[in-house]
Design an enzyme around this catalytic site. Sequence first.
Site, PDB file in Angstrom:
ATOM      1  N   GLN A  35      -4.691  -5.047   7.071  1.00  0.00           N
ATOM      2  CA  GLN A  35      -5.229  -5.996   6.561  1.00  0.00           C
ATOM      3  C   GLN A  35      -5.586  -7.173   7.366  1.00  0.00           C
ATOM      4  OE1 GLN A  35      -7.809  -5.353   4.571  1.00  0.00           O
ATOM      5  NE2 GLN A  35      -7.154  -3.353   3.879  1.00  0.00           N
ATOM      6  N   LYS A  51     -10.262  -0.884  10.813  1.00  0.00           N
ATOM      7  CA  LYS A  51     -10.591  -1.830  10.112  1.00  0.00           C
ATOM      8  C   LYS A  51     -10.700  -3.157  10.781  1.00  0.00           C
ATOM      9  CE  LYS A  51      -7.381  -0.365   6.588  1.00  0.00           C
ATOM     10  NZ  LYS A  51      -8.081   0.113   5.301  1.00  0.00           N
ATOM     11  N   ASP A  64       3.107  -4.296   8.154  1.00  0.00           N
ATOM     12  CA  ASP A  64       1.972  -3.790   8.044  1.00  0.00           C
ATOM     13  C   ASP A  64       0.584  -4.688   8.223  1.00  0.00           C
ATOM     14  OD1 ASP A  64      -0.514  -2.454   6.900  1.00  0.00           O
ATOM     15  OD2 ASP A  64       0.689  -1.539   5.111  1.00  0.00           O
ATOM     16  N   HIS A 115       0.787  -1.207   0.024  1.00  0.00           N
ATOM     17  CA  HIS A 115       0.015  -0.007  -0.042  1.00  0.00           C
ATOM     18  C   HIS A 115       0.849   1.377  -0.049  1.00  0.00           C
ATOM     19  CE1 HIS A 115      -2.669   2.904   1.942  1.00  0.00           C
ATOM     20  NE2 HIS A 115      -3.799   2.270   1.536  1.00  0.00           N
ATOM     21  N   CYS A 124      -4.857   2.363  -3.718  1.00  0.00           N
ATOM     22  CA  CYS A 124      -3.774   3.093  -3.036  1.00  0.00           C
ATOM     23  C   CYS A 124      -2.486   1.959  -3.027  1.00  0.00           C
ATOM     24  CB  CYS A 124      -3.952   3.241  -1.565  1.00  0.00           C
ATOM     25  SG  CYS A 124      -5.193   4.593  -1.422  1.00  0.00           S
TER      26      CYS A 124
END
Length: 410
Positions: free
Chosen positions: A207, A230, A204, A127, A368
Amino acid sequence: MSSTLPYDIQSIRSEFPILERKVKGKTLVYFDNAATSQKPKQVIDAIAHYYSYYNANIHRGLHTLADEATADFEASRAVVQSFIQAKHHEEIIFTKGTTESINLVANSWGNAFLNEGDEIIISSLEHHANIVPWQMIAEKKGASIKVIPIDGNGKLDMNAFEKMLSKKTKFVSIVHASNALGVINPVEEIIALAHQQGALVMVDGAQSSVHLDIDVQKMDCDFFAFSGHKIYGPTGIGILYGKKHLLESMPPYQGGGEMIKEVTFEKTTYNELPFKFEAGTPNIADAIVLKSAIEFINRVGKSNIRKHEDLLLEHATSKLKDIPGLHIIGDIQPKVSVISFTIDGVHPQDLAILLDNQGIAVRTGHHCAQPLMQCLGIVGTTRASFAAYNTIEEVDIFIEALNKAIKMLK
Ligand code: C6P
C-alpha cells in the site's frame, strides 16, 4: 476547492478510459484503489504493443524479437530499481506480486536460517499475506510468532515492540501502510531497533509504494515487497527487493529453467542474481509494462499525487465526521489515502450493495486482515481509498450516496 489541486485533474482522468464507464446507469466512482488501481492508457497501450510487435521469450533466443523483449524486460528492472532507490539492479526480483514476494522470503530465507526456538515478529495490522507464510514456516521450523499490539486507532505500541525484541528475534516482517486503515507505521524506527538485535526486517510495501517515496537504502530494510497492480500497473507482476548479500546467501525458491547455471542428472548449479529467483518463463509482458506504470507516476509526480490524495482524504474525513453514528477507524496521522469506517446499526455489506447501485465502488469486510478486525472488536469496515484520478466532486457524490443509503438501512 479544485483550484488548490496540484495538477489538471481532468487531463489525468482523460488518461483512464474506465472512468468513462457507467455502472447501474451512473458514472463510475471508483474508490477501491487499495484493492487495485485503474490503468492509464499508456499502460493499456504498452500491453497491446508488446503482444503486437515483439512478443518473444527472453534471455534465451538469438533473434531480434527475443533481443528486444529481453532489453525491455531488463530496462523495466532498472526503472523499478530507481523507483525504490535500490543500490544494485540484481536486487530487484520479478514475482507475481506482494504475496509471492513474502512467500519467497519466508520459504527461502526461513528454510535456510530459521531454527527451533527462534522468534518472528509481525504486527496486528498485517494483511493475511504477511501472516500466513510466516505461520507456515514457523510451524515447519519450530519457531514462534509474536505480534506487536495496537491501540483502537491502529497505532503500533512501540514500547511493546521494544520489549518483545531479544536475541531470539530473527526476523521482523511489518506492513508499511495498513491496507485496512491506511495508517503508516514508523518502519525506519522498527528497522533500526530490530537491527540492534541482529534481526532482519521485511517491509510489506503493497500500500505504501504508490503513495510514499520509497528509498530502500535510506530505510535500510532488508527486504521490500510490492505489487504492480496497485501502482497503476498490470496484475500478475510484483517486486521483491532484497539486499544483495542476503539474496546471495539464500537458496532458490523454485527450480526450473532460467534459474540454473548448469544441470546434470547428478547436480545443478544455480544462476546468479536476479535469475536465481526467477525460475521459468516470467510474466514478460507485465514486467515490461510495469515500466510504463512507473513512468506515469513519475510524470505526474508522486509528491503531487500525494498532495492531491491528502486533499481528498481531508475533505472526505471532515464530511464523514458529520454523519451521526459513523466511526472512522484509524483517524490518525500519518496515513495514506484510505478511510475505513463503521456505522452503528449498518452492516458494511448492505452498504456496499446500496453504494454500488449508485455507481460507487468501495470495499467492505475484513480486507484480508481478519486478526486486525478481531483486535479492533469489529466484523469489518467500509473502506474508501483514493487515487490520482479521484476528485473532490466524487467525494461529495459518495457522501450524498452514503447518507441516502444510511436512511434506507436504518
Ligand atoms: N490488498 C486490498 O484490498 P497481492 O494480492 O499479492 O497483490 O497483495 C497482497 C497484499 C499484501 N499486503 C498488503 C498490505 C495488501 O494490501 C495486499 C493486497 C488488497 O487491501 C487485496 S486483499
